[in-house]
Design a protein around this motif. Structure first.
Motif, PDB file in Angstrom:
ATOM      1  N   ALA A   1      -6.721  10.941  -4.828  1.00 51.40           N
ATOM      2  CA  ALA A   1      -7.619  10.308  -3.861  1.00 51.40           C
ATOM      3  C   ALA A   1      -7.269   8.831  -3.674  1.00 51.40           C
ATOM      4  O   ALA A   1      -7.218   8.336  -2.539  1.00 51.40           O
ATOM      5  CB  ALA A   1      -9.069  10.455  -4.316  1.00 51.40           C
ATOM      6  N   LEU A   2      -7.006   8.129  -4.764  1.00 51.18           N
ATOM      7  CA  LEU A   2      -6.649   6.718  -4.666  1.00 51.18           C
ATOM      8  C   LEU A   2      -5.320   6.545  -3.940  1.00 51.18           C
ATOM      9  O   LEU A   2      -5.186   5.691  -3.059  1.00 51.18           O
ATOM     10  CB  LEU A   2      -6.589   6.070  -6.055  1.00 51.18           C
ATOM     11  N   GLY A   3      -4.343   7.361  -4.298  1.00 53.96           N
ATOM     12  CA  GLY A   3      -3.044   7.277  -3.625  1.00 53.96           C
ATOM     13  C   GLY A   3      -3.162   7.543  -2.136  1.00 53.96           C
ATOM     14  O   GLY A   3      -2.589   6.823  -1.314  1.00 53.96           O
TER      15      GLY A   3
ATOM     16  N   ARG B   1       0.823  -1.214   0.000  1.00 49.87           N
ATOM     17  CA  ARG B   1       0.000   0.000   0.000  1.00 49.87           C
ATOM     18  C   ARG B   1       0.856   1.263   0.000  1.00 49.87           C
ATOM     19  O   ARG B   1       0.514   2.251  -0.648  1.00 49.87           O
ATOM     20  CB  ARG B   1      -0.960  -0.017   1.190  1.00 49.87           C
ATOM     21  N   THR B   2       1.972   1.233   0.696  1.00 49.53           N
ATOM     22  CA  THR B   2       2.839   2.416   0.752  1.00 49.53           C
ATOM     23  C   THR B   2       3.500   2.687  -0.598  1.00 49.53           C
ATOM     24  O   THR B   2       3.479   3.817  -1.084  1.00 49.53           O
ATOM     25  CB  THR B   2       3.925   2.233   1.835  1.00 49.53           C
ATOM     26  N   THR B   3       4.074   1.676  -1.203  1.00 51.65           N
ATOM     27  CA  THR B   3       4.778   1.897  -2.474  1.00 51.65           C
ATOM     28  C   THR B   3       3.815   2.264  -3.593  1.00 51.65           C
ATOM     29  O   THR B   3       4.042   3.226  -4.327  1.00 51.65           O
ATOM     30  CB  THR B   3       5.608   0.660  -2.879  1.00 51.65           C
ATOM     31  N   VAL B   4       2.724   1.506  -3.720  1.00 53.19           N
ATOM     32  CA  VAL B   4       1.763   1.794  -4.784  1.00 53.19           C
ATOM     33  C   VAL B   4       1.051   3.113  -4.521  1.00 53.19           C
ATOM     34  O   VAL B   4       0.859   3.930  -5.423  1.00 53.19           O
ATOM     35  CB  VAL B   4       0.760   0.632  -4.945  1.00 53.19           C
ATOM     36  N   GLY B   5       0.677   3.356  -3.268  1.00 49.36           N
ATOM     37  CA  GLY B   5      -0.009   4.601  -2.921  1.00 49.36           C
ATOM     38  C   GLY B   5       0.850   5.822  -3.198  1.00 49.36           C
ATOM     39  O   GLY B   5       0.370   6.819  -3.760  1.00 49.36           O
TER      40      GLY B   5
ATOM     41  N   PHE C   1       3.317   6.081  -5.323  1.00 49.02           N
ATOM     42  CA  PHE C   1       3.497   6.183  -6.768  1.00 49.02           C
ATOM     43  C   PHE C   1       2.285   6.844  -7.418  1.00 49.02           C
ATOM     44  O   PHE C   1       2.412   7.772  -8.224  1.00 49.02           O
ATOM     45  CB  PHE C   1       3.724   4.782  -7.350  1.00 49.02           C
ATOM     46  N   ILE C   2       1.082   6.388  -7.062  1.00 45.15           N
ATOM     47  CA  ILE C   2      -0.138   6.927  -7.661  1.00 45.15           C
ATOM     48  C   ILE C   2      -0.400   8.355  -7.187  1.00 45.15           C
ATOM     49  O   ILE C   2      -0.805   9.216  -7.969  1.00 45.15           O
ATOM     50  CB  ILE C   2      -1.332   5.998  -7.375  1.00 45.15           C
ATOM     51  N   LEU C   3      -0.160   8.626  -5.914  1.00 42.99           N
ATOM     52  CA  LEU C   3      -0.324   9.992  -5.406  1.00 42.99           C
ATOM     53  C   LEU C   3       0.608  10.952  -6.142  1.00 42.99           C
ATOM     54  O   LEU C   3       0.193  12.034  -6.574  1.00 42.99           O
ATOM     55  CB  LEU C   3      -0.048  10.036  -3.902  1.00 42.99           C
ATOM     56  N   ASN C   4       1.844  10.559  -6.328  1.00 50.50           N
ATOM     57  CA  ASN C   4       2.799  11.393  -7.049  1.00 50.50           C
ATOM     58  C   ASN C   4       2.360  11.626  -8.493  1.00 50.50           C
ATOM     59  O   ASN C   4       2.487  12.732  -9.026  1.00 50.50           O
ATOM     60  CB  ASN C   4       4.187  10.765  -7.011  1.00 50.50           C
TER      61      ASN C   4
ATOM     62  N   GLY D   1       1.458  15.273 -10.142  1.00 50.76           N
ATOM     63  CA  GLY D   1       2.124  15.736 -11.360  1.00 50.76           C
ATOM     64  C   GLY D   1       1.164  16.172 -12.449  1.00 50.76           C
ATOM     65  O   GLY D   1       1.528  16.942 -13.339  1.00 50.76           O
ATOM     66  N   LYS D   2      -0.070  15.711 -12.385  1.00 46.94           N
ATOM     67  CA  LYS D   2      -1.064  16.061 -13.407  1.00 46.94           C
ATOM     68  C   LYS D   2      -1.897  17.286 -13.017  1.00 46.94           C
ATOM     69  O   LYS D   2      -2.738  17.725 -13.794  1.00 46.94           O
ATOM     70  CB  LYS D   2      -1.996  14.877 -13.656  1.00 46.94           C
ATOM     71  N   ARG D   3      -1.683  17.858 -11.845  1.00 45.06           N
ATOM     72  CA  ARG D   3      -2.497  18.987 -11.386  1.00 45.06           C
ATOM     73  C   ARG D   3      -2.481  20.169 -12.333  1.00 45.06           C
ATOM     74  O   ARG D   3      -3.471  20.856 -12.489  1.00 45.06           O
ATOM     75  CB  ARG D   3      -2.038  19.469 -10.008  1.00 45.06           C
TER      76      ARG D   3
END
Length: 140
Positions: free
Chosen positions: A63-65, A9-13, A15-18, A22-24
């Motif tokens: 939100a998912l991250g 959860r930490t690594t995938v979260g 990665f997805i949060l980042n 980056g798309k903001r």
């Protein structure tokens, strides 16, 4: 959250949060390119403008991250979100021309970036199945 879920959860979260962060600020040609590719795979997305699509995608990824990183979010819920997100990316891979070798699931050089997202589906399903099987065995 189970201790055994923390690394996944930490690594995938993170990665997805980042990725969402980056798309903001995606606008213009960058947003239009991303929107065009997504709308080619999922025609219903044409109803959204490119800038709005980019904003929604960014917020969804953030939100998912965050859900994956938050220990109070049940692994079942986080896993379902991750599985759905990964399945969407695989749909993009399968429906976008040039991503796969003709008549095959094997990716082309251009498709490797999307094909690798199959790990998101696997990680999501791992969280879901582990949570469901643990619940089943704990009940009398």
């Amino acid at each position: 959250m189970k201790l055994t879920h923390v690394p996944l959860r930490t690594t995938v979260g993170a990665f997805i949060l980042n990725s969402g962060l980056g798309k903001r600020s995606l606008e213009g040609e960058a947003a239009a390119g991303m929107h065009g590719m997504a709308a080619g795979a999922v025609p219903q997305l044409r109803q959204l403008g490119p800038d709005r699509f980019a904003r929604l995608l960014s917020r969804g990824e953030m939100a998912l991250g965050a859900a994956l990183l938050a220990p109070f979010v049940p692994s079942l819920l986080a896993g379902l979100g991750l599985t759905a997100f990964g399945a969407g990316l695989l749909q993009l891979y399968l429906r976008t021309p040039g991503m796969r070798e003709p008549g095959s699931l094997r990716p082309t050089q251009q498709g490797i970036g999307l094909a690798k997202d199959v790990w998101l589906v696997g990680a999501g399903l791992t969280l879901v199945l582990d949570d469901l099987t643990h619940r089943r065995f704990r009940r009398p």
